[in-house]
Motif scaffolding. Structure first.
Motif, PDB file in Angstrom:
ATOM      1  N   GLU A  90      67.900  45.977  26.287  1.00  0.00           N
ATOM      2  CA  GLU A  90      68.964  46.169  27.277  1.00  0.00           C
ATOM      3  C   GLU A  90      69.172  44.906  28.109  1.00  0.00           C
ATOM      4  O   GLU A  90      70.310  44.547  28.421  1.00  0.00           O
ATOM      5  N   ARG A  91      68.081  44.214  28.455  1.00  0.00           N
ATOM      6  CA  ARG A  91      68.209  42.949  29.196  1.00  0.00           C
ATOM      7  C   ARG A  91      68.927  41.897  28.364  1.00  0.00           C
ATOM      8  O   ARG A  91      69.700  41.092  28.891  1.00  0.00           O
ATOM      9  N   MET A  92      68.669  41.887  27.066  1.00  0.00           N
ATOM     10  CA  MET A  92      69.292  40.889  26.197  1.00  0.00           C
ATOM     11  C   MET A  92      70.792  41.149  26.016  1.00  0.00           C
ATOM     12  O   MET A  92      71.541  40.236  25.692  1.00  0.00           O
ATOM     13  N   VAL A  93      71.226  42.375  26.231  1.00  0.00           N
ATOM     14  CA  VAL A  93      72.630  42.735  26.087  1.00  0.00           C
ATOM     15  C   VAL A  93      73.387  42.512  27.399  1.00  0.00           C
ATOM     16  O   VAL A  93      74.575  42.251  27.403  1.00  0.00           O
ATOM     17  N   SER A  94      72.672  42.559  28.503  1.00  0.00           N
ATOM     18  CA  SER A  94      73.317  42.598  29.812  1.00  0.00           C
ATOM     19  C   SER A  94      73.794  41.236  30.306  1.00  0.00           C
ATOM     20  O   SER A  94      73.254  40.202  29.949  1.00  0.00           O
ATOM     21  N   GLY A  95      74.787  41.278  31.147  1.00  0.00           N
ATOM     22  CA  GLY A  95      75.373  40.199  31.925  1.00  0.00           C
ATOM     23  C   GLY A  95      74.790  38.817  31.805  1.00  0.00           C
ATOM     24  O   GLY A  95      74.929  38.156  30.789  1.00  0.00           O
ATOM     25  N   THR A 144      71.809  37.494  31.533  1.00  0.00           N
ATOM     26  CA  THR A 144      70.754  37.162  30.576  1.00  0.00           C
ATOM     27  C   THR A 144      71.157  37.493  29.148  1.00  0.00           C
ATOM     28  O   THR A 144      70.383  37.304  28.232  1.00  0.00           O
ATOM     29  N   GLY A 145      72.375  37.984  28.941  1.00  0.00           N
ATOM     30  CA  GLY A 145      72.797  38.461  27.634  1.00  0.00           C
ATOM     31  C   GLY A 145      73.188  37.373  26.657  1.00  0.00           C
ATOM     32  O   GLY A 145      73.489  36.241  27.027  1.00  0.00           O
ATOM     33  N   PHE A 146      73.176  37.752  25.397  1.00  0.00           N
ATOM     34  CA  PHE A 146      73.553  36.872  24.298  1.00  0.00           C
ATOM     35  C   PHE A 146      74.493  37.619  23.371  1.00  0.00           C
ATOM     36  O   PHE A 146      74.445  38.844  23.271  1.00  0.00           O
ATOM     37  N   HIS A 147      75.343  36.879  22.668  1.00  0.00           N
ATOM     38  CA  HIS A 147      76.193  37.475  21.638  1.00  0.00           C
ATOM     39  C   HIS A 147      76.275  36.511  20.458  1.00  0.00           C
ATOM     40  O   HIS A 147      75.717  35.422  20.502  1.00  0.00           O
ATOM     41  N   ASP A 148      76.968  36.930  19.414  1.00  0.00           N
ATOM     42  CA  ASP A 148      77.055  36.142  18.171  1.00  0.00           C
ATOM     43  C   ASP A 148      75.666  35.777  17.663  1.00  0.00           C
ATOM     44  O   ASP A 148      75.452  34.687  17.121  1.00  0.00           O
ATOM     45  N   VAL A 149      74.718  36.680  17.818  1.00  0.00           N
ATOM     46  CA  VAL A 149      73.334  36.412  17.423  1.00  0.00           C
ATOM     47  C   VAL A 149      73.167  36.643  15.928  1.00  0.00           C
ATOM     48  O   VAL A 149      73.685  37.607  15.370  1.00  0.00           O
ATOM     49  N   SER A 150      72.452  35.730  15.303  1.00  0.00           N
ATOM     50  CA  SER A 150      72.059  35.918  13.901  1.00  0.00           C
ATOM     51  C   SER A 150      70.615  35.456  13.749  1.00  0.00           C
ATOM     52  O   SER A 150      70.137  34.601  14.492  1.00  0.00           O
ATOM     53  N   VAL A 151      69.941  36.079  12.806  1.00  0.00           N
ATOM     54  CA  VAL A 151      68.566  35.726  12.493  1.00  0.00           C
ATOM     55  C   VAL A 151      68.480  35.531  10.987  1.00  0.00           C
ATOM     56  O   VAL A 151      68.833  36.425  10.229  1.00  0.00           O
ATOM     57  N   LEU A 176      65.096  31.458  11.746  1.00  0.00           N
ATOM     58  CA  LEU A 176      66.003  30.641  12.534  1.00  0.00           C
ATOM     59  C   LEU A 176      66.919  31.600  13.275  1.00  0.00           C
ATOM     60  O   LEU A 176      67.568  32.449  12.672  1.00  0.00           O
ATOM     61  N   SER A 177      66.936  31.487  14.599  1.00  0.00           N
ATOM     62  CA  SER A 177      67.758  32.350  15.444  1.00  0.00           C
ATOM     63  C   SER A 177      68.881  31.516  16.052  1.00  0.00           C
ATOM     64  O   SER A 177      68.644  30.410  16.531  1.00  0.00           O
ATOM     65  N   ARG A 178      70.081  32.067  16.009  1.00  0.00           N
ATOM     66  CA  ARG A 178      71.256  31.407  16.591  1.00  0.00           C
ATOM     67  C   ARG A 178      71.981  32.421  17.473  1.00  0.00           C
ATOM     68  O   ARG A 178      71.963  33.608  17.194  1.00  0.00           O
ATOM     69  N   GLY A 179      72.645  31.918  18.491  1.00  0.00           N
ATOM     70  CA  GLY A 179      73.423  32.813  19.324  1.00  0.00           C
ATOM     71  C   GLY A 179      74.137  32.057  20.426  1.00  0.00           C
ATOM     72  O   GLY A 179      74.022  30.837  20.555  1.00  0.00           O
ATOM     73  N   THR A 180      74.859  32.821  21.222  1.00  0.00           N
ATOM     74  CA  THR A 180      75.620  32.277  22.344  1.00  0.00           C
ATOM     75  C   THR A 180      75.204  32.983  23.611  1.00  0.00           C
ATOM     76  O   THR A 180      75.153  34.218  23.654  1.00  0.00           O
ATOM     77  N   HIS A 181      74.902  32.209  24.640  1.00  0.00           N
ATOM     78  CA  HIS A 181      74.590  32.748  25.954  1.00  0.00           C
ATOM     79  C   HIS A 181      75.895  33.269  26.552  1.00  0.00           C
ATOM     80  O   HIS A 181      76.865  32.525  26.691  1.00  0.00           O
ATOM     81  N   THR A 182      75.928  34.555  26.879  1.00  0.00           N
ATOM     82  CA  THR A 182      77.175  35.202  27.283  1.00  0.00           C
ATOM     83  C   THR A 182      77.802  34.562  28.514  1.00  0.00           C
ATOM     84  O   THR A 182      79.008  34.285  28.530  1.00  0.00           O
ATOM     85  N   THR A 183      77.029  34.300  29.538  1.00  0.00           N
ATOM     86  CA  THR A 183      77.583  33.784  30.784  1.00  0.00           C
ATOM     87  C   THR A 183      78.097  32.358  30.659  1.00  0.00           C
ATOM     88  O   THR A 183      79.202  32.038  31.098  1.00  0.00           O
ATOM     89  N   SER A 184      77.302  31.484  30.035  1.00  0.00           N
ATOM     90  CA  SER A 184      77.672  30.057  29.980  1.00  0.00           C
ATOM     91  C   SER A 184      78.525  29.698  28.767  1.00  0.00           C
ATOM     92  O   SER A 184      79.200  28.670  28.773  1.00  0.00           O
ATOM     93  N   GLY A 185      78.451  30.514  27.715  1.00  0.00           N
ATOM     94  CA  GLY A 185      79.152  30.190  26.475  1.00  0.00           C
ATOM     95  C   GLY A 185      78.433  29.147  25.633  1.00  0.00           C
ATOM     96  O   GLY A 185      78.919  28.733  24.588  1.00  0.00           O
ATOM     97  N   ARG A 186      77.255  28.705  26.069  1.00  0.00           N
ATOM     98  CA  ARG A 186      76.500  27.692  25.319  1.00  0.00           C
ATOM     99  C   ARG A 186      75.760  28.339  24.143  1.00  0.00           C
ATOM    100  O   ARG A 186      75.251  29.440  24.257  1.00  0.00           O
ATOM    101  N   ARG A 187      75.673  27.570  23.059  1.00  0.00           N
ATOM    102  CA  ARG A 187      75.014  28.055  21.841  1.00  0.00           C
ATOM    103  C   ARG A 187      73.596  27.511  21.750  1.00  0.00           C
ATOM    104  O   ARG A 187      73.287  26.467  22.304  1.00  0.00           O
TER     105      ARG A 187
END
Length: 137
Positions: free
Chosen positions: A56-61, A63-70, A87-98
């Motif tokens: 739930e923390r990883m999904v939320s505001g 601290t959340g991430f999206h476009d995650v792949s493993v 290899l884990s990839r993703g985007t930090h939801t708030t900053s948009g950084r990958r």
């Protein structure tokens, strides 16, 4: 199911958990008395509630991430244990950084569910890529 089958399935479901917040199918693979060996200041977490809260923390505001792949690069399974280098990839939801970092995890399976989990990830590289280390300065 073998330990390797359970490990593969939980990793297949993980991106969808983060993308949708729906975790019932994935949580069905977690034993109610699971021990999640997280290390660091947090130490071990016990029980499926702690596992749910972690997701739930990883999904939320903030601290959340999206476009995650493993992507599993190597798996070794033996009996009730399964270990991955991934290899884990993703985007930090708030900053948009990958980010793109390697990690390792291992699970122990009993009765087709995860009863123990260990994980390490290159947190320094992840913080650097997300520029979180610049916030500490």
């Amino acid at each position: 199911m073998t330990a390797g089958d359970v490990h593969r399935r939980i990793l297949e479901l993980y991106p969808a958990v983060l993308a949708t917040g729906r975790m019932d199918e994935a949580l069905a693979l977690i034993h109610p008395d699971v021990i999640d060996h997280r290390g660091g200041a947090d130490g071990d977490h016990h029980g499926i509630r702690a596992w749910r809260e972690k997701w739930e923390r990883m999904v939320s505001g903030e601290t959340g991430f999206h476009d995650v792949s493993v992507t599993v690069e190597q798996n070794v399974s033996n009996g009730d244990l399964s270990a991955n280098v991934y290899l884990s990839r993703g985007t930090h939801t708030t900053s948009g950084r990958r980010y793109e970092v390697r990690g390792m995890d291992m699970i122990r399976v009993w009765d087709d569910r995860i009863v123990e989990h260990w994980a390490i990830r290159d947190a320094v590289a992840m913080r650097h890529q997300l520029r979180l280390d610049q916030l500490d300065s």
